[in-house]
Design a protein around this motif. Structure first.
Motif, PDB file in Angstrom:
ATOM      1  N   VAL A   1       0.870  -1.178   0.000  1.00  0.00           N
ATOM      2  CA  VAL A   1       0.000   0.000   0.000  1.00  0.00           C
ATOM      3  C   VAL A   1       0.903   1.222   0.000  1.00  0.00           C
ATOM      4  O   VAL A   1       1.818   1.319   0.830  1.00  0.00           O
ATOM      5  N   ARG A   2       0.676   2.153  -0.915  1.00  0.00           N
ATOM      6  CA  ARG A   2       1.504   3.351  -0.993  1.00  0.00           C
ATOM      7  C   ARG A   2       0.683   4.506  -1.554  1.00  0.00           C
ATOM      8  O   ARG A   2      -0.440   4.332  -2.033  1.00  0.00           O
ATOM      9  N   GLU A   3       1.249   5.695  -1.474  1.00  0.00           N
ATOM     10  CA  GLU A   3       0.610   6.871  -2.048  1.00  0.00           C
ATOM     11  C   GLU A   3       0.900   6.924  -3.553  1.00  0.00           C
ATOM     12  O   GLU A   3       2.027   6.654  -3.994  1.00  0.00           O
ATOM     13  N   MET A   4      -0.136   7.237  -4.333  1.00  0.00           N
ATOM     14  CA  MET A   4      -0.013   7.402  -5.780  1.00  0.00           C
ATOM     15  C   MET A   4      -0.649   8.735  -6.170  1.00  0.00           C
ATOM     16  O   MET A   4      -1.536   9.248  -5.475  1.00  0.00           O
ATOM     17  N   GLU A   5      -0.234   9.263  -7.279  1.00  0.00           N
ATOM     18  CA  GLU A   5      -0.817  10.508  -7.765  1.00  0.00           C
ATOM     19  C   GLU A   5      -2.267  10.279  -8.171  1.00  0.00           C
ATOM     20  O   GLU A   5      -2.595   9.262  -8.796  1.00  0.00           O
ATOM     21  N   GLU A   6      -3.141  11.231  -7.827  1.00  0.00           N
ATOM     22  CA  GLU A   6      -4.549  11.097  -8.195  1.00  0.00           C
ATOM     23  C   GLU A   6      -4.700  11.198  -9.716  1.00  0.00           C
ATOM     24  O   GLU A   6      -4.032  12.010 -10.362  1.00  0.00           O
ATOM     25  N   PRO A   7      -5.591  10.372 -10.297  1.00  0.00           N
ATOM     26  CA  PRO A   7      -5.781  10.424 -11.749  1.00  0.00           C
ATOM     27  C   PRO A   7      -6.646  11.616 -12.153  1.00  0.00           C
ATOM     28  O   PRO A   7      -7.402  12.158 -11.337  1.00  0.00           O
ATOM     29  N   THR A   8      -6.530  12.004 -13.402  1.00  0.00           N
ATOM     30  CA  THR A   8      -7.398  13.046 -13.968  1.00  0.00           C
ATOM     31  C   THR A   8      -8.105  12.477 -15.184  1.00  0.00           C
ATOM     32  O   THR A   8      -7.593  11.568 -15.854  1.00  0.00           O
ATOM     33  N   ALA A   9      -9.274  13.000 -15.468  1.00  0.00           N
ATOM     34  CA  ALA A   9     -10.080  12.494 -16.582  1.00  0.00           C
ATOM     35  C   ALA A   9      -9.616  13.126 -17.890  1.00  0.00           C
ATOM     36  O   ALA A   9      -9.749  14.335 -18.086  1.00  0.00           O
ATOM     37  N   GLN A  10      -9.080  12.292 -18.774  1.00  0.00           N
ATOM     38  CA  GLN A  10      -8.731  12.740 -20.108  1.00  0.00           C
ATOM     39  C   GLN A  10      -9.985  12.695 -20.989  1.00  0.00           C
ATOM     40  O   GLN A  10     -11.063  12.273 -20.547  1.00  0.00           O
ATOM     41  N   ALA A  11      -9.843  13.112 -22.239  1.00  0.00           N
ATOM     42  CA  ALA A  11     -10.989  13.076 -23.160  1.00  0.00           C
ATOM     43  C   ALA A  11     -11.564  11.668 -23.228  1.00  0.00           C
ATOM     44  O   ALA A  11     -10.826  10.692 -23.379  1.00  0.00           O
ATOM     45  N   GLY A  12     -12.885  11.573 -23.067  1.00  0.00           N
ATOM     46  CA  GLY A  12     -13.558  10.283 -23.138  1.00  0.00           C
ATOM     47  C   GLY A  12     -13.506   9.476 -21.860  1.00  0.00           C
ATOM     48  O   GLY A  12     -14.021   8.355 -21.818  1.00  0.00           O
ATOM     49  N   GLU A  13     -12.908  10.025 -20.796  1.00  0.00           N
ATOM     50  CA  GLU A  13     -12.743   9.290 -19.545  1.00  0.00           C
ATOM     51  C   GLU A  13     -13.587   9.881 -18.419  1.00  0.00           C
ATOM     52  O   GLU A  13     -14.049  11.020 -18.499  1.00  0.00           O
ATOM     53  N   VAL A  14     -13.728   9.081 -17.367  1.00  0.00           N
ATOM     54  CA  VAL A  14     -14.313   9.559 -16.117  1.00  0.00           C
ATOM     55  C   VAL A  14     -13.383   9.161 -14.982  1.00  0.00           C
ATOM     56  O   VAL A  14     -12.655   8.168 -15.071  1.00  0.00           O
ATOM     57  N   VAL A  15     -13.384   9.956 -13.915  1.00  0.00           N
ATOM     58  CA  VAL A  15     -12.707   9.568 -12.676  1.00  0.00           C
ATOM     59  C   VAL A  15     -13.775   9.108 -11.699  1.00  0.00           C
ATOM     60  O   VAL A  15     -14.757   9.829 -11.447  1.00  0.00           O
ATOM     61  N   VAL A  16     -13.596   7.914 -11.174  1.00  0.00           N
ATOM     62  CA  VAL A  16     -14.533   7.341 -10.211  1.00  0.00           C
ATOM     63  C   VAL A  16     -13.875   7.306  -8.840  1.00  0.00           C
ATOM     64  O   VAL A  16     -12.765   6.782  -8.678  1.00  0.00           O
ATOM     65  N   SER A  17     -14.551   7.895  -7.854  1.00  0.00           N
ATOM     66  CA  SER A  17     -14.136   7.779  -6.466  1.00  0.00           C
ATOM     67  C   SER A  17     -14.688   6.452  -5.949  1.00  0.00           C
ATOM     68  O   SER A  17     -15.901   6.313  -5.758  1.00  0.00           O
TER      69      SER A  17
END
Length: 327
Positions: free
Chosen positions: A13-29
């Motif tokens: 388990v480690r810290e990772m950079e939060e993703p961002t939504a590119q064109a055509g994508e969604v970010v799901v929490s």
């Protein structure tokens, strides 16, 4: 964000950079993510690569942001992740480009994930987050094996060696929804009892003499994922002209069987893997119509993901093992 990753050959388990939504994508929490036996074998496939890979195929959560060009999904939607990548229409076999989420792409064992908007489906209101987050891979695998390949129908008798796996718990419930009779096996009396509680009509000891135990039964369809340990025993109890569907091999992959006996018996053998988005949507409609609830054995916090992995590896669970996050 916190994530469970493979890094330099180790799970952590480690810290990772939060993703961002590119064109055509969604970010799901994400709220929940189900473990699968596939995850246990990813260490060998990933090797000692130093780049951290977030693993995990199943998940459910709330859409946090949408990328350019996304119109079919909105912020605030409760969704299920479809782990079958780029397989949209039902076909005899997966198309070129098909893959499963969680390698090589980042997967669901994290607080957030960015995926194509084509890979999310509406969460049914009758499902808890734990149920929804552990549904897609095993449920879709079972649905395709049973309906698309196995062509189960009302009045059939379905035989399922191994009662405790996540897929088996879906198979039992789906087959009962379809009006079939269900027979399962297990080495565990506790799992045999659980199988009956969710609809199995008969549960027998895996180590028993199947031909003797099922002498009065007519088996129309076998759904087997065990492999060498059960394949020939399954054929021995299958009716002449019956169907056997294989979707996995938890024991040895290679099987020897008598071809003459097979073709004289007019048996039908099918392979099956995961399923298409079309079948996933059919499966989601099926569970909504029948108000089917996935079987969740145990839940763990994301911070305790290694403990969840160890528990799954023991094979003592009945149903799904689930990680919780953002709760």
């Amino acid at each position: 964000m916190k994530a469970f990753v493979l890094e330099s050959g180790e799970f952590k388990v480690r810290e990772m950079e939060e993703p961002t939504a590119q064109a055509g994508e969604v970010v799901v929490s994400l709220r929940a993510a189900g473990l699968n036996r596939r995850d246990l074998g990813l260490g060998k496939r990933h090797g000692n690569k130093p780049e951290p890979l977030i693993i995990g195929s199943d998940g459910a959560g709330v859409v946090e942001s949408v990328g350019e060009g996304v119109s079919q999904v909105s912020v605030g939607d409760e969704v299920i992740i479809n782990p079958a990548l780029r397989w949209y229409d039902n076909s005899d076999a997966p198309p070129k480009g098909f893959d499963i989420l969680g390698m090589p792409d980042h997967g669901t064992f994290a607080e957030k994930i960015a995926v194509s908007a084509e890979q999310v489906e509406k969460k049914s209101a009758h499902l808890s987050w734990e149920e929804a987050g552990s549904l897609a891979l095993a449920g879709l695998t079972g649905y395709r094996a049973l309906f698309t390949k196995g062509q189960v129908k009302k009045g059939d008798t379905v035989f399922i060696p191994g009662a405790g796996s996540g897929v088996a718990t879906y198979l039992i419930q789906f087959a009962k929804n379809a009006g079939a009779k269900v027979i399962v096996t297990s080495r565990s009396k506790e799992k045999m009892q659980h199988a009956k509680e969710i609809g199995a009509d008969i549960a027998i000891d895996t180590e028993s003499d199947w031909k003797q135990e099922l002498a009065d039964e007519t088996i129309d369809l076998v759904i087997d994922s065990v492999g060498k340990a059960t394949f020939n025993r399954s054929l021995d109890v299958l009716k002449k002209g019956g169907r056997i569907v294989i979707f996995g091999a938890t024991t040895e992959d290679n099987v020897d069987f008598n071809l003459r006996k097979f073709f004289y018996g007019q048996y039908q053998l099918f392979g099956s893997t995961m399923g298409s988005r079309e079948e996933l949507r059919e499966m989601l409609a099926h569970i909504e119509q029948h108000e089917t609830h996935p079987i969740v054995d145990q839940t763990f916090d994301l911070a305790n993901a290694q403990e969840a992995f160890d528990y799954l590896a023991e094979g003592k669970q009945f149903g799904k093992v689930v990680l919780q996050m953002n709760r």
